[in-house]
Design a protein around this motif. Structure first.
Motif, short mmCIF file in Angstrom:
data_model
loop_
_atom_site.label_atom_id
_atom_site.label_comp_id
_atom_site.label_asym_id
_atom_site.label_seq_id
_atom_site.Cartn_x
_atom_site.Cartn_y
_atom_site.Cartn_z
N ARG A 134 -2.47 -26.79 -5.42
CA ARG A 134 -3.54 -27.46 -4.68
C ARG A 134 -4.81 -26.66 -4.90
O ARG A 134 -4.84 -25.45 -4.68
N TYR A 135 -5.86 -27.32 -5.39
CA TYR A 135 -7.15 -26.62 -5.54
C TYR A 135 -7.80 -26.49 -4.16
O TYR A 135 -7.48 -27.27 -3.25
N PRO A 136 -8.70 -25.51 -4.03
CA PRO A 136 -9.33 -25.25 -2.72
C PRO A 136 -9.95 -26.51 -2.09
O PRO A 136 -9.96 -26.65 -0.87
N THR A 142 -4.45 -32.10 -4.89
CA THR A 142 -3.13 -31.66 -5.34
C THR A 142 -3.00 -32.05 -6.81
O THR A 142 -2.81 -33.22 -7.13
N ALA A 143 -3.15 -31.08 -7.69
CA ALA A 143 -3.15 -31.38 -9.12
C ALA A 143 -1.73 -31.52 -9.64
O ALA A 143 -1.45 -32.34 -10.53
N VAL A 144 -0.82 -30.72 -9.09
CA VAL A 144 0.58 -30.73 -9.53
C VAL A 144 1.44 -30.64 -8.27
O VAL A 144 1.17 -29.83 -7.39
N SER A 149 -5.73 -39.02 -18.02
CA SER A 149 -6.63 -37.94 -17.65
C SER A 149 -6.54 -37.66 -16.15
O SER A 149 -6.46 -38.59 -15.35
N GLY A 150 -6.51 -36.39 -15.79
CA GLY A 150 -6.51 -36.02 -14.38
C GLY A 150 -5.15 -35.98 -13.73
O GLY A 150 -5.03 -35.78 -12.53
N CYS A 151 -4.07 -36.13 -14.52
CA CYS A 151 -2.74 -36.20 -13.92
C CYS A 151 -2.11 -34.81 -13.76
O CYS A 151 -1.01 -34.68 -13.24
N GLY A 152 -2.79 -33.76 -14.23
CA GLY A 152 -2.29 -32.40 -13.98
C GLY A 152 -1.73 -31.66 -15.18
O GLY A 152 -1.13 -30.60 -15.04
N LYS A 153 -1.95 -32.17 -16.38
CA LYS A 153 -1.38 -31.55 -17.58
C LYS A 153 -1.97 -30.16 -17.84
O LYS A 153 -1.24 -29.19 -18.04
N THR A 154 -3.32 -30.10 -17.84
CA THR A 154 -3.98 -28.82 -18.12
C THR A 154 -3.63 -27.80 -17.04
O THR A 154 -3.37 -26.62 -17.34
N THR A 155 -3.62 -28.26 -15.79
CA THR A 155 -3.27 -27.36 -14.69
C THR A 155 -1.86 -26.78 -14.90
O THR A 155 -1.64 -25.58 -14.74
N THR A 156 -0.93 -27.61 -15.31
CA THR A 156 0.44 -27.16 -15.59
C THR A 156 0.42 -26.04 -16.62
O THR A 156 1.01 -24.97 -16.44
P1 ADP Z 1 -5.39 -33.31 -17.04
O1 ADP Z 1 -5.36 -32.11 -17.89
O2 ADP Z 1 -4.08 -34.05 -16.98
O3 ADP Z 1 -6.51 -34.24 -17.37
P2 ADP Z 1 -6.06 -31.48 -14.90
O4 ADP Z 1 -4.88 -30.61 -14.76
O5 ADP Z 1 -7.25 -30.93 -15.62
O6 ADP Z 1 -5.63 -32.86 -15.52
O7 ADP Z 1 -6.55 -31.92 -13.45
C1 ADP Z 1 -5.66 -32.43 -12.46
C2 ADP Z 1 -6.44 -32.73 -11.19
O8 ADP Z 1 -6.92 -31.51 -10.65
C3 ADP Z 1 -7.65 -33.61 -11.38
O9 ADP Z 1 -7.80 -34.43 -10.27
C4 ADP Z 1 -8.78 -32.62 -11.48
O10 ADP Z 1 -9.99 -33.20 -11.05
C5 ADP Z 1 -8.32 -31.53 -10.54
N1 ADP Z 1 -8.84 -30.22 -10.90
C6 ADP Z 1 -8.66 -29.58 -12.08
N2 ADP Z 1 -9.23 -28.37 -12.08
C7 ADP Z 1 -9.77 -28.22 -10.84
C8 ADP Z 1 -10.51 -27.19 -10.16
N3 ADP Z 1 -10.78 -26.02 -10.79
N4 ADP Z 1 -10.90 -27.40 -8.89
C9 ADP Z 1 -10.64 -28.57 -8.27
N5 ADP Z 1 -9.94 -29.57 -8.83
C10 ADP Z 1 -9.52 -29.41 -10.09
#
Ligand code: ADP
Ligand code: MG
Length: 392
Positions: A10-12, A16-18, A37-44
């Motif tokens: 959960r970002y601040p 909830t990204a993941v 896009s935005g489903c949480g891949k990069t965050t993972t």
């Molecule tokens: P993907 O890579 O699948 O496009 P991300 O993992 O980048 O997705 O992002 C997942 C979700 O988390 C999105 O809703 C994005 O807006 C949010 N998010 C990503 N990075 C941050 C951050 N540093 N602070 C707040 N929200 C974020």
């Protein structure tokens, strides 16, 4: 090799990204993470090299909780390739590639030698490209340098975040092929993020299909396409998933037909007789090494067969395929040459094995779908059936 255990991020700001993610990537396996896009891949991905930290749950690398590993040391064990590459503009290609070995304190000569090796491996001749600067390269070449740099210190793990996302489709396909060939050699454990379903299917040993912050299905591309676990996955992989399956289903020996075969040096009279005896309209012509040379039609029904050998009358074979090639390539080759069949040879020696026809291609596709559907856990199939009938 990489294990996620009930990981939530959960970002601040409350996003909830993941959400409660658990999965495992085996050593030497290439897993694609795919979703909108935005489903949480990069965050993972960033939780593996600690560019971001989980809110809950744990991530393990080779059995070690990554939160207990110093981030700088951790990142040197993990190659990281991103879309913007991030090459240093004022360093040469060779210097860029040697970045991590230098950080690791390798001797200069050894680092440079290794960098040259890696450039070679990704298809860039170091004597041609080594002294260039990044802005003297095409986009595709820069991506190759990015891959070489990530591999330079020989890390066991590679994280790749949409690495080929910014290049045009033709170059992208070439980079994908090169990367597959490279991976076959180096066998890294790879997490590969993409929003492109075709790319995910093409590259992944297995693929994780993301919904919003969750993985809806984690399986081989053939199974995901053949038996999507949920209506969402079915929708995401597309209504042409049957067609996409052509890319992940190989030509097998059992798929081949065996038309009559004649040799270059057979007399034409003998060949014609054989064809007539079995009522075949044509025969495959092989050379002395059992390799396909061409084909020969049965000819007219008149009694007079011209003299000479098969060699004098054979028509050339324009294309053939190795066993194990994807059905998609077989189909494309048939279309391209307007052929009703295509010869298949063994992968190594090029020996003729049989021919693939459109009818057998269709059977192969149906066989593989059937096989995969049986492999899918019953619970998941039930979900699909229930939901499908509920929406009817
Ligand atoms: P993907 O890579 O699948 O496009 P991300 O993992 O980048 O997705 O992002 C997942 C979700 O988390 C999105 O809703 C994005 O807006 C949010 N998010 C990503 N990075 C941050 C951050 N540093 N602070 C707040 N929200 C974020
Ligand atoms: Mg992303």
């Amino acid at each position: 090799m990489i294990r996620f255990e009930h990981v939530t991020k959960r970002y601040p700001d409350g996003t909830t990204a993941v959400d409660d993610l658990s999965f495992e990537v085996a050593e030497g396996e290439l897993v694609t993470l795919v979703g909108p896009s935005g489903c949480g891949k990069t965050t993972t991905m960033k939780m593996v090299n600690r560019l971001t930290e989980p809110t809950e749950g744990r991530v393990f690398l080779d059995g070690e909780d990554v939160s207990a590993i110093d981030p700088v040391r951790l990142r040197r064990r993990i190659g990281y390739v991103i879309q913007q590459v991030g090459l240093f503009p004022h360093r040469t290609v060779l210097e860029n590639t040697a970045t991590v070995p230098r950080l690791l304190g390798w001797k200069k000569g050894k680092g440079t030698e290794r960098a040259a090796e890696l450039l070679d491996l990704v298809g860039l001749d170091p004597s041609v490209y080594g002294d260039r600067y990044p802005d003297q390269l095409s986009g595709g070449q820069r991506q190759r340098v990015g891959v070489a740099r990530a591999l330079a210190a020989d890390p066991p793990v590679l994280l790749m975040d949409e690495p080929f996302g910014a290049v045009d489709p033709v170059v992208r396909e070439r980079l994908q092929n090169e990367f597959l060939a490279l991976q076959a050699q180096v066998r890294k454990t790879v997490l590969f993020v993409t929003h492109d379903i075709e790319e995910a299917v093409r590259l992944g040993d297995r693929m994780a299909v993301y919904g919003q912050g969750r993985i809806d299905q984690f399986d081989t591309p053939a199974t995901v396409l053949g038996a999507p676990a949920t209506p969402y996955v079915a929708d995401f992989v597309g209504s042409d998933r049957g067609l996409k399956r052509l890319s992940v289903t190989p030509v097998e020996e059992g798929d081949l037909d065996q038309p009559p075969v004649v040799r270059l040096d057979d007399s034409l009279a003998h060949a014609t007789e054989r064809l007539r005896a079995v009522g075949a309209p044509w025969a495959v012509v092989l050379d002395g090494g059992d390799k396909p040379h061409g084909w020969i039609p049965a000819g007219g029904s008149g009694p007079a067969t011209p003299p000479g050998t098969v060699r004098d009358h054979a028509r050339p074979m324009e294309a053939w395929l190795p066993l194990g090639a994807p059905l998609r390539r077989a189909f494309a080759t048939m279309l391209q040459h307007d052929a009703g069949w295509i010869a298949v040879v063994d992968e190594k020696g090029g020996r003729y094995l049989g021919v693939l026809t459109p009818a057998r291609l269709h059977e192969a596709l149906r066989r593989s779908i059937g096989a995969d559907a049986r492999d899918v856990p019953r619970a998941e199939v039930a979900v699909e059936t229930v939901t499908a009938s509920a929406t009817r």
